[in-house]
Scaffold this motif. Structure first.
Motif, PDB file in Angstrom:
ATOM      1  N   ARG A 142       0.867  -1.179   0.000  1.00 14.24           N
ATOM      2  CA  ARG A 142       0.000   0.000   0.000  1.00 14.24           C
ATOM      3  C   ARG A 142       0.901   1.226   0.000  1.00 14.24           C
ATOM      4  N   SER A 143       0.537   2.237  -0.768  1.00  8.21           N
ATOM      5  CA  SER A 143       1.368   3.431  -0.890  1.00  8.21           C
ATOM      6  C   SER A 143       0.521   4.693  -0.845  1.00  8.21           C
ATOM      7  N   THR A 144       1.144   5.768  -0.347  1.00  7.10           N
ATOM      8  CA  THR A 144       0.517   7.093  -0.367  1.00  7.10           C
ATOM      9  C   THR A 144       1.608   8.133  -0.167  1.00  7.10           C
ATOM     10  N   ARG A 145       1.209   9.389  -0.221  1.00  9.20           N
ATOM     11  CA  ARG A 145       2.148  10.475   0.070  1.00  9.20           C
ATOM     12  C   ARG A 145       1.616  11.280   1.249  1.00  9.20           C
ATOM     13  N   ILE A 146       2.528  11.726   2.081  1.00  9.92           N
ATOM     14  CA  ILE A 146       2.160  12.558   3.236  1.00  9.92           C
ATOM     15  C   ILE A 146       3.053  13.796   3.254  1.00  9.92           C
ATOM     16  N   GLY A 147       2.654  14.772   4.042  1.00  9.90           N
ATOM     17  CA  GLY A 147       3.467  15.984   4.178  1.00  9.90           C
ATOM     18  C   GLY A 147       3.646  16.720   2.871  1.00  9.90           C
ATOM     19  N   ILE A 148       2.610  16.824   2.078  1.00  7.89           N
ATOM     20  CA  ILE A 148       2.700  17.457   0.760  1.00  7.89           C
ATOM     21  C   ILE A 148       2.977  18.948   0.913  1.00  7.89           C
ATOM     22  N   GLY A 149       3.974  19.426   0.136  1.00 10.20           N
ATOM     23  CA  GLY A 149       4.395  20.811   0.226  1.00 10.20           C
ATOM     24  C   GLY A 149       3.566  21.762  -0.610  1.00 10.20           C
ATOM     25  N   GLU A 150       4.045  23.001  -0.674  1.00 12.14           N
ATOM     26  CA  GLU A 150       3.346  24.037  -1.417  1.00 12.14           C
ATOM     27  C   GLU A 150       3.356  23.724  -2.915  1.00 12.14           C
ATOM     28  N   PRO A 151       2.344  24.174  -3.647  1.00  9.70           N
ATOM     29  CA  PRO A 151       2.313  23.939  -5.099  1.00  9.70           C
ATOM     30  C   PRO A 151       3.521  24.581  -5.780  1.00  9.70           C
ATOM     31  N   LEU A 152       4.037  23.916  -6.785  1.00 12.78           N
ATOM     32  CA  LEU A 152       5.175  24.403  -7.554  1.00 12.78           C
ATOM     33  C   LEU A 152       4.682  25.164  -8.787  1.00 12.78           C
ATOM     34  N   PRO A 153       5.560  25.989  -9.330  1.00 11.20           N
ATOM     35  CA  PRO A 153       5.183  26.620 -10.597  1.00 11.20           C
ATOM     36  C   PRO A 153       4.884  25.557 -11.665  1.00 11.20           C
ATOM     37  N   PRO A 154       4.107  25.891 -12.641  1.00  5.54           N
ATOM     38  CA  PRO A 154       3.791  24.907 -13.704  1.00  5.54           C
ATOM     39  C   PRO A 154       5.058  24.381 -14.369  1.00  5.54           C
ATOM     40  N   LEU A 155       5.036  23.151 -14.704  1.00  2.52           N
ATOM     41  CA  LEU A 155       6.176  22.536 -15.367  1.00  2.52           C
ATOM     42  C   LEU A 155       6.388  23.129 -16.761  1.00  2.52           C
ATOM     43  N   SER A 156       5.305  23.450 -17.383  1.00  6.47           N
ATOM     44  CA  SER A 156       5.356  24.039 -18.730  1.00  6.47           C
ATOM     45  C   SER A 156       4.030  24.740 -18.985  1.00  6.47           C
ATOM     46  N   PRO A 157       3.994  25.572 -20.006  1.00  7.68           N
ATOM     47  CA  PRO A 157       2.700  26.215 -20.306  1.00  7.68           C
ATOM     48  C   PRO A 157       1.598  25.209 -20.595  1.00  7.68           C
ATOM     49  N   ALA A 158       2.000  24.062 -21.113  1.00  3.88           N
ATOM     50  CA  ALA A 158       0.975  23.070 -21.447  1.00  3.88           C
ATOM     51  C   ALA A 158       0.388  22.410 -20.213  1.00  3.88           C
ATOM     52  N   THR A 159       1.107  22.476 -19.116  1.00  2.00           N
ATOM     53  CA  THR A 159       0.631  21.827 -17.873  1.00  2.00           C
ATOM     54  C   THR A 159       0.269  22.859 -16.813  1.00  2.00           C
ATOM     55  N   SER A 160      -0.124  24.018 -17.214  1.00  2.00           N
ATOM     56  CA  SER A 160      -0.404  25.101 -16.260  1.00  2.00           C
ATOM     57  C   SER A 160      -1.560  24.760 -15.329  1.00  2.00           C
ATOM     58  N   GLU A 161      -2.445  23.913 -15.770  1.00  2.00           N
ATOM     59  CA  GLU A 161      -3.574  23.548 -14.910  1.00  2.00           C
ATOM     60  C   GLU A 161      -3.228  22.414 -13.950  1.00  2.00           C
ATOM     61  N   PHE A 162      -2.050  21.841 -14.137  1.00  2.00           N
ATOM     62  CA  PHE A 162      -1.639  20.737 -13.250  1.00  2.00           C
ATOM     63  C   PHE A 162      -0.882  21.324 -12.051  1.00  2.00           C
ATOM     64  N   GLU A 163      -1.274  20.897 -10.857  1.00  2.00           N
ATOM     65  CA  GLU A 163      -0.643  21.417  -9.630  1.00  2.00           C
ATOM     66  C   GLU A 163       0.466  20.469  -9.203  1.00  2.00           C
ATOM     67  N   ALA A 164       1.692  20.790  -9.549  1.00  2.00           N
ATOM     68  CA  ALA A 164       2.834  19.943  -9.183  1.00  2.00           C
ATOM     69  C   ALA A 164       3.250  20.218  -7.740  1.00  2.00           C
ATOM     70  N   ASN A 165       3.725  19.186  -7.039  1.00  2.00           N
ATOM     71  CA  ASN A 165       4.183  19.355  -5.654  1.00  2.00           C
ATOM     72  C   ASN A 165       5.067  18.184  -5.266  1.00  2.00           C
ATOM     73  N   PHE A 166       5.682  18.346  -4.089  1.00  2.00           N
ATOM     74  CA  PHE A 166       6.498  17.276  -3.514  1.00  2.00           C
ATOM     75  C   PHE A 166       5.858  16.826  -2.203  1.00  2.00           C
ATOM     76  N   GLY A 167       6.118  15.555  -1.873  1.00  5.93           N
ATOM     77  CA  GLY A 167       5.680  15.009  -0.601  1.00  5.93           C
ATOM     78  C   GLY A 167       6.656  13.940  -0.148  1.00  5.93           C
ATOM     79  N   VAL A 168       6.264  13.149   0.844  1.00  2.00           N
ATOM     80  CA  VAL A 168       7.054  12.016   1.331  1.00  2.00           C
ATOM     81  C   VAL A 168       6.286  10.747   0.983  1.00  2.00           C
ATOM     82  N   TRP A 169       6.952   9.874   0.226  1.00  2.00           N
ATOM     83  CA  TRP A 169       6.328   8.619  -0.204  1.00  2.00           C
ATOM     84  C   TRP A 169       6.401   7.594   0.931  1.00  2.00           C
ATOM     85  N   VAL A 170       5.251   6.954   1.207  1.00  2.00           N
ATOM     86  CA  VAL A 170       5.156   5.955   2.267  1.00  2.00           C
ATOM     87  C   VAL A 170       4.702   4.643   1.648  1.00  2.00           C
ATOM     88  N   THR A 171       5.461   3.580   1.878  1.00  2.00           N
ATOM     89  CA  THR A 171       5.069   2.246   1.440  1.00  2.00           C
ATOM     90  C   THR A 171       4.875   1.373   2.676  1.00  2.00           C
TER      91      THR A 171
END
Length: 295
Positions: free
Chosen positions: A246-275
């Motif tokens: 079973r996997s999930t992410r915890i402690g998700i950080g602030e949203p990052l700037p868009p990866l590219s103009p094509a993905t501007s609607e996608f909210e990129a972020n970092f977290g801690v992966w837990v297995t």
């Protein structure tokens, strides 16, 4: 020669003469006043007794001064003030003051490796932050600190399939640091990753910060039932072994700037992966930083 005893006026004159002689003798002796008075009264008392025996009445004896005076009062005792005894001096307790040398508090030492979505922090035994390293920095200072605390790591070079890039894996028993295949490229390209498969490595506890996953943080071996995850758990069965994860992410950080103009609607972020092991429900690994667009 006269043989009859004197009587009448003749006896009175004789007693008076005897009294005068007694008084003269007592006055000539330097006796104390009390002694003189007692002596005189004693003689006069004897003469008075003789007068009474010879027929001279008490009134005549008193008239001739033969009756003894009343007892003179004893001289009053002179009270001499007595000085009150001075209080004995109380014993003085002397406390010898010892010289104390201030002993400086021991320097804080690393106690915890704290894994979050933004950095790896080393927490000291007094709760203070000993050091912190962003994932977008070169990992050499962190590797040096871990080597100082945990000893020399097992170093492995990992080469990907494409030319010109490589990754180095630094492994201590239960904790791995892998520098990035690419140089650090904030805010989307971390310079290194960490991977924990044990609750502690050496004397250092490994966990997420307090409040990430649980109030105390999450370590390997914790129950998934206690973890509050921002994202849902995903099931990942292994068809070859039959074991499920079973996997999930915890402690998700602030949203990052868009990866590219094509993905501007996608909210990129970092977290801690837990297995976690699906059967036991216990955490088996932590990985950070974990991007929602790939680790």
């Amino acid at each position: 020669m006269r043989t009859e005893p004197p009587h009448g006026d003749e006896l009175a004159r004789l007693l008076a003469s005897m009294r005068e002689q007694v008084l003269e003798q007592t006055e000539d002796e330097p006796a104390p006043r009390v002694r003189e008075s007692r002596l005189r009264n004693g003689v006069l008392g004897a003469l008075a007794a003789i007068a009474l025996l010879l027929g001279v009445g008490a009134g005549a004896a008193f008239a001739f001064g033969l009756w003894p005076d009343g007892p003179e009062p004893e001289p009053a005792a002179i009270s001499t003030p007595t000085a009150a005894p001075s209080a004995a001096p109380s014993p003085t307790t002397t406390i010898e003051q010892e010289e104390y040398t201030a002993v400086p508090a021991p320097d804080p030492v690393p106690a915890v490796i704290e894994i979050s979505s933004e950095r790896v922090a080393v927490i000291a035994d007094d709760g203070s932050e000993f050091a912190a390293y962003s994932y977008f920095e070169e990992p050499a200072p962190l590797i040096a600190l871990l080597t100082e605390q945990l000893g020399e790591p097992v170093v492995t070079e990992v080469r990907p399939q494409w030319e010109g890039y490589s990754s180095t894996r630094y492994e201590w028993n239960g904790f791995v640091l892998s520098d990035g295949i690419y140089p650090p490229d904030p805010p989307h390209g971390p310079g290194f990753y960490v991977h924990a498969t044990a609750a502690a490595v050496g004397d250092l506890v490994v966990r997420t910060p307090p409040g990430v996953g649980t109030a105390a943080g999450v370590s390997v071996g914790d129950s998934t039932a206690d973890i509050v995850a921002e994202e849902s758990w995903s099931e990942n069965p292994n068809p070859e072994t039959g074991q499920a994860w079973r996997s999930t992410r915890i402690g998700i950080g602030e949203p990052l700037p868009p990866l590219s103009p094509a993905t501007s609607e996608f909210e990129a972020n970092f977290g801690v992966w837990v297995t976690a092991d699906a059967e036991s429900g216990l955490v088996v690994e932590l990985i950070a930083p974990s991007a929602n667009y790939g680790v």
